[in-house]
Design an enzyme around this catalytic site. Structure first.
Site, short mmCIF file in Angstrom:
data_model
loop_
_atom_site.label_atom_id
_atom_site.label_comp_id
_atom_site.label_asym_id
_atom_site.label_seq_id
_atom_site.Cartn_x
_atom_site.Cartn_y
_atom_site.Cartn_z
N CYS B 76 0.85 -1.21 0.00
CA CYS B 76 0.00 0.00 0.00
C CYS B 76 0.88 1.25 0.00
O CYS B 76 1.57 1.52 -0.96
CB CYS B 76 -1.00 -0.03 1.16
N HIS B 175 -3.86 -4.96 0.36
CA HIS B 175 -3.34 -5.44 1.64
C HIS B 175 -3.41 -6.96 1.70
O HIS B 175 -4.44 -7.50 2.10
CB HIS B 175 -4.14 -4.83 2.80
N GLU B 177 -2.21 -8.87 3.84
CA GLU B 177 -2.39 -9.31 5.24
C GLU B 177 -3.84 -9.19 5.69
O GLU B 177 -4.20 -9.64 6.76
CB GLU B 177 -1.46 -8.51 6.16
#
Lengths: 259, 201
Positions: B76, B175, B177
Site C-alpha cells: 500500500c 493489503h 495481510e
C-alpha cells in the site's frame, strides 16, 4: 469491479458483544473474539468493532480485545469508541485496527478529522454519524453513544467531515437501530448526494431485501448489521447468496486455499 | 528473518501475524542498524506518504532502503514509497522504482473494499487465479515509468497498477495481510522467494 461489502458489527461493552434496540435495552450476544472469527470464516468483508460505552463512560477503547480480535481475523477491522486524539488513534491502529471510527470527539472538535487524516491518511479515518430524524428530510447528530443530541444537521456534518479528512462515513439511523424495519434510505440518499467517500449503511437491517435497498436505492457502498447475524437468522454466506441473486456484486468465496 | 519497517503510523500487527501464519519469523525495524539482522524487508502499510517518508529520513532508513539489495515487499503506502515522488504530499520518496504516485480516477474515493486483481502470472501470484479479489484502501497509486515492471492491475474508474516487480523488489497496492486466503497465499509466495534467495546466498 469493487464489491459491495457486508460488515458484521460487534457492539462491545465491558468486553462482551451486546445488542440493543434504538441504542437501549442492551442484551449480551457473546465473546467479541469468537464472534469476529466466526463471521470472518463465513465470508465477512470487514469486521466493525464499536466500544459503545467508551465515550459515555470516559474510557479508552479496550485495546487488548482489539489486539486479540485483530490477531484472529485476516479481513479488515474497523474500530471505534472513545478515540479523542491522534495519539488515541495511533494506539488503536497499533493494536491491530485497519480503520478507526470517531464520532463524539470529532463533533466536539472537527479539526481532529484533519489531524488524523494528515498523520495516518484519510483512508483509515471513518466518521461515525449517529442520526435521529427531526422532521422529514432532516436529521440531527447524536454523540456519547446516542445519549446526547449535538443539535447538528447530519447531512451538513457528513459533508464537512468528508471535506476535513474522513475517508469513509458510517451512517447509523438511530430511529431504525435494532428494529429490523430497514435502513433509512432517505438519510443515505441525502448524504450520498453531498459526499463521494464510501458510505456504510447502518441501523435497521431485517434481512437481505433491506440490504439490497440500501446498496441500490440508498447508494451505499457497504452495509453493516448486527442483530441478524447475532441471532443466527443469516450467516454472512447465506446473506451473500441472496444479495447475489438480487444482482448485487458481492465478494464470492475464494478458491485459493492456504496452506 | 524478515524485517518489518516501523515508520510510526499504522497497523503492524496484521502483517507480523500474517508472516507468522506462513511460517516466517519477523521483527520490527525502526533504525538502519537493526537491518543487520534481517535478510528481507516488508515495508507496510497504513499511513500517509509524507509522515512515513519523514520518519524514514529521521532514522536513516531512507538511505538504507535505497541501497538494500535483498528481497523487499512494499504494501500500500509502502509500495508508493518505492517510487520517485507522490502527489499526496508533493515530496520525494525513495526512488527505487521509477515513476510518480497519483490519485486514482474512480469514485467513491478512497477506493475501499475488495476488487479484482488481474495479474500476468508472476510467481508472486502462484496458485492465485487472475481476477481473484484482494482488499484495497487507498486514494493514490503508483504510475511506473516502465510498463514492464507491472505484474497486476485493477479497475476503479480507470485501470491502475495493483502490483509491480523489479527483480526482487516487489510492491502491492492492496493489503495481502487483510485479504483472506488469497492474501495469505501471496505472502507465502513472497516468503518462498526469500527462502530461494537465502539458498543462493
Amino acid at each position: 469491479m469493487l464489491r459491495k461489502r457486508i460488515i458484521p458489527c460487534l457492539d462491545v461493552a465491558d468486553g462482551r458483544v451486546v445488542k440493543g434496540i434504538q441504542f437501549v435495552d442492551i442484551v449480551d450476544a457473546g465473546d467479541p473474539v469468537e464472534l469476529a472469527s466466526r463471521y470472518a470464516a463465513q465470508g465477512a468483508d470487514e469486521i466493525c468493532f464499536l466500544d459503545i460505552t467508551a465515550s459515555s463512560d470516559e474510557r479508552r477503547t479496550l485495546l487488548d480485545v482489539v489486539a486479540r480480535t485483530a490477531a484472529r481475523v485476516n479481513v479488515p477491522l474497523t474500530v471505534g469508541g472513545g478515540v479523542r486524539s491522534v495519539e488515541d488513534m495511533r494506539a488503536v491502529l497499533r493494536a491491530g485496527a485497519d480503520k478507526v471510527a470517531v464520532n463524539t470527539a470529532a463533533v466536539r472538535r472537527p479539526d481532529l478529522l484533519k489531524e488524523c487524516a494528515t498523520t495516518f491518511g484519510r483512508q483509515c479515518v471513518v466518521l461515525a454519524i449517529d442520526a435521529r430524524t427531526v422532521s422529514p428530510q432532516s436529521w440531527s447528530v447524536y454523540t456519547h453513544g446516542g445519549r446526547r443530541d449535538a443539535a447538528v444537521d447530519a447531512v451538513g456534518w457528513a459533508e464537512l467531515g468528508a471535506s476535513l479528512g474522513a475517508g469513509e462515513l458510517l451512517v447509523t439511523s438511530m430511529d431504525r437501530d435494532g428494529t429490523k424495519d430497514g435502513y433509512d434510505l432517505d438519510l443515505l440518499s441525502a448524504i450520498r448526494r453531498v459526499v463521494d467517500v464510501p458510505l456504510i449503511a447502518s441501523g435497521g437491517a431485517g434481512g437481505a431485501a433491506d440490504m439490497v435497498d440500501a446498496l441500490s436505492k440508498g447508494h451505499a457502498d457497504a452495509v453493516l448489521a448486527a442483530s441478524i447475524f447475532h441471532h443466527g437468522e443469516y450467516t454472512v454466506g447465506t446473506l451473500k447468496q441472496e444479495l447475489s441473486r438480487a444482482g448485487i456484486a458481492v465478494r464470492e468465496e475464494s478458491s485459493v486455499t492456504w496452506p | 528473518m524478515i524485517g518489518v519497517i516501523d515508520h510510526g503510523a499504522g497497523n503492524l500487527v496484521s502483517i507480523t501475524n500474517a508472516l507468522t501464519t506462513v511460517g516466517e519469523d519477523s521483527t520490527l525495524v525502526s533504525s538502519s542498524q537493526e537491518l543487520a539482522d534481517v535478510d528481507a524487508i516488508v515495508l507496510p502499510g497504513v499511513g500517509a506518504t509524507g509522515p512515513a517518508m519523514a520518519r524514514l529520513q529521521e532514522t536513516g532508513l531512507d538511505m538504507a532502503l535505497r541501497s538494500w539489495s535483498g528481497p523487499l515487499l512494499g504494501i500500500c503506502v509502502g509500495f508508493q514509497l518505492l517510487f520517485d515522488r507522490s502527489d499526496e504530499d508533493h515530496r520525494p520518496c525513495l526512488g527505487v522504482m521509477q515513476g510518480n504516485v497519483s490519485e486514482i480516477a474512480g469514485r467513491p474515493l478512497p477506493h475501499t473494499g475488495w476488487n479484482d486483481v488481474d495479474h500476468t502470472g508472476d510467481p508472486l501470484f502462484s496458485g492465485i487465479p487472475s481476477g481473484e479479489t484482494f482488499y484495497f484502501v487507498h486514494s493514490f497509486a503508483p504510475v511506473p515509468r516502465d510498463d514492464e515492471i507491472v505484474i497486476a492491475t485493477t479497475h476503479h474508474g480507470d485501470t491502475f497498477v495493483a502490483a509491480a516487480r523489479d527483480r526482487n523488489r516487489i510492491g502491492v497496492q492492496f493489503h495481502p495481510e487483510r485479504s483472506g486466503a488469497s492474501g495469505t497465499r501471496l505472502l507465502a509466495n513472497f516468503v518462498s522467494m526469500v527462502r530461494t534467495s537465502r539458498r543462493v546466498a
